[in-house]
Design an enzyme around this catalytic site. Structure first.
Site, PDB file in Angstrom:
ATOM      1  N   LYS A  93      14.729  38.210  47.153  1.00 46.88           N
ATOM      2  CA  LYS A  93      14.376  37.014  47.890  1.00 46.88           C
ATOM      3  C   LYS A  93      15.409  36.335  48.446  1.00 46.88           C
ATOM      4  CE  LYS A  93       9.910  35.793  45.378  1.00 46.88           C
ATOM      5  NZ  LYS A  93       9.263  34.735  44.576  1.00 46.88           N
ATOM      6  N   ASN A 114      10.151  34.736  50.781  1.00 50.47           N
ATOM      7  CA  ASN A 114       9.379  35.823  50.307  1.00 50.47           C
ATOM      8  C   ASN A 114       8.283  36.464  51.276  1.00 50.47           C
ATOM      9  OD1 ASN A 114       7.443  33.700  50.770  1.00 50.47           O
ATOM     10  ND2 ASN A 114       6.440  34.046  48.649  1.00 50.47           N
ATOM     11  N   ASP A 129       5.917  30.163  48.395  1.00 51.75           N
ATOM     12  CA  ASP A 129       5.695  29.862  46.806  1.00 51.75           C
ATOM     13  C   ASP A 129       5.649  28.348  46.538  1.00 51.75           C
ATOM     14  OD1 ASP A 129       5.907  32.427  45.839  1.00 51.75           O
ATOM     15  OD2 ASP A 129       8.020  32.283  45.377  1.00 51.75           O
ATOM     16  N   ALA A 153      14.458  27.002  35.442  1.00 52.51           N
ATOM     17  CA  ALA A 153      15.420  26.415  36.782  1.00 52.51           C
ATOM     18  C   ALA A 153      15.859  27.669  37.483  1.00 52.51           C
ATOM     19  CB  ALA A 153      16.907  25.895  35.992  1.00 52.51           C
ATOM     20  N   ARG A 176      16.308  26.143  29.601  1.00 57.32           N
ATOM     21  CA  ARG A 176      16.889  26.339  28.183  1.00 57.32           C
ATOM     22  C   ARG A 176      18.538  26.507  28.391  1.00 57.32           C
ATOM     23  NH1 ARG A 176      16.037  33.140  27.174  1.00 57.32           N
ATOM     24  NH2 ARG A 176      17.153  32.915  29.324  1.00 57.32           N
ATOM     25  N   THR A 177      19.029  26.820  29.742  1.00 59.59           N
ATOM     26  CA  THR A 177      20.337  26.691  29.828  1.00 59.59           C
ATOM     27  C   THR A 177      20.612  25.431  30.464  1.00 59.59           C
ATOM     28  OG1 THR A 177      20.516  29.107  30.084  1.00 59.59           O
ATOM     29  CG2 THR A 177      22.429  27.890  30.827  1.00 59.59           C
ATOM     30  N   GLU A 179      23.117  23.660  31.552  1.00 60.65           N
ATOM     31  CA  GLU A 179      24.045  23.738  33.057  1.00 60.65           C
ATOM     32  C   GLU A 179      23.294  24.034  34.031  1.00 60.65           C
ATOM     33  OE1 GLU A 179      26.510  21.776  32.806  1.00 60.65           O
ATOM     34  OE2 GLU A 179      26.489  22.263  35.098  1.00 60.65           O
TER      35      GLU A 179
END
Ligand code: NAP
Length: 302
Positions: A93, A114, A129, A153, A176-177, A179
């Site tokens: 993409k 996409n 999307d 993210a 979850r991460t 940063e």
């Protein structure tokens, strides 16, 4: 594009699919060629959905799945064959953008394409999307002025977050991460929060954009939605299974839910309309995508 007849037959499989009706368009020298480029692509629902939509619209067109590792070669093929249009999926993409003649401002802002439309050799890139997600959400809630929590993210979170900010929703990013979450939030003009804060922030809308809950790990949930306000609308963009554990738990908490297949169908309908200039039949596309899922028999879908 020329119109032609299509016909359908019933195909029976012993297991696990009881009976599936399929349409076939007669292929001749003027058949327009469409397809999806991705890797992996074996479990794509695009061929099931778009071929049924073409057949229903009476269009002489066919849509195939291509496992593409050499993107430069494949894009040269789009020009050389030529192909009329292409869906682009993981992992192409972002890299596909360098092979296009023009990129729609929304896709440019999202940073991913996409959908490719071949207009007489001029390759134009779009991203459907964001539109697909907003249309799917719009079936249950008007997001304008609402607080929307986006979990994840990655590419899908970026497209959906972009669309929500643009129409005037307040967007909160959870990831979850941290940063990566903070970086996305900053670039969208959104806020970043830890997942533990989700229920306390009382969002009107919660969207899971991570792959957590996708078959075969059907019981997994990125977060337990049982503490959410019952007035919240909860959407999961995972569509295999159609009702994920996350949506099941949100429904049990009294929330209204939007499944990922609804977004998939809306983003596909937007592609169909860009390619053909015709309105797509959402019912036909959803039924075809469900049949495609049945044929997958719950196997892993990327
Ligand atoms: P991506 O760019 O790889 O991003 C995935 C995101 O999910 C990342 O933020 C990642 O967090 C997070 N994540 C992954 N595993 C996790 C876990 N176990 N726990 C918590 N967070 C986790 O993927 P994408 O392109 O955004 O696609 C995401 C999903 O959306 C895929 O399943 C895709 O098939 C689906 N999708 C559906 C539609 C539709 O029409 N319904 C359209 C597009 C995509 P980190 O940053 O911490 O790694």
């Amino acid at each position: 594009m020329a119109k032609r007849n299509s016909f359908s037959i019933a195909c029976w499989r012993v297991n696990p699919v009881p009976a599936v009706r399929r349409s076939f368009t007669l292929i001749d020298t003027s058949t327009a060629l469409y397809g999806v480029f991705g890797d992996p692509v074996a479990h794509s629902l695009g061929p099931a959905m778009h071929n049924q939509a073409f057949a229903r619209a009476g269009l002489n067109a066919v849509y195939l799945a291509f496992r593409v590792r050499d993107l430069a070669g494949a894009m040269a093929g789009v020009r050389g064959l030529p192909m009329a249009g292409v869906s682009i999926t993981i992992p192409h993409k972002v890299p596909v953008m360098e092979y296009l003649d023009e990129i729609d401002p929304e896709a440019r802002a999202i940073g991913a394409v996409n959908t490719v439309v071949n207009r007489d050799g001029h390759l134009m890139g779009y991203n459907t999307d964001s539109r697909g997600a907003l249309k799917a959400l719009g079936e249950k809630i008007d997001p304008v002025g609402k607080t929307a929590a986006v979990i994840g993210a990655g590419g899908a979170a970026r497209a959906i977050g972009y669309g929500l900010v643009k129409i005037g929703a307040r967007v909160l990013i959870f990831n979850r991460t941290p940063e990566k979450g903070r970086t996305l939030a900053r670039s969208l003009g959104a806020e970043f929060h830890g997942l533990a804060d989700l229920a306390g922030l009382r969002p009107d809308i919660v969207i899971n954009t991570t792959p957590v809950g996708m078959a075969p790990a059907r019981d997994a949930m990125v977060v337990d939605p049982s503490g959410l306000a019952p007035a919240a609308v909860v959407m999961d963009i995972v569509y295999n299974p159609v009702e994920t554990a996350f949506l099941k738990a949100a429904r049990a908490a009294g929330c209204r839910v939007v499944d990922g297949l609804t977004m998939f169908v809306h983003q596909g309908a937007a592609q169909f309309e860009l390619w053909t200039g015709r309105k797509a039949s959402l019912n036909v596309m959803r039924r075809a995508a469900l049949q495609g899922l049945e044929l997958l028999g719950g196997r892993f879908h990327a």
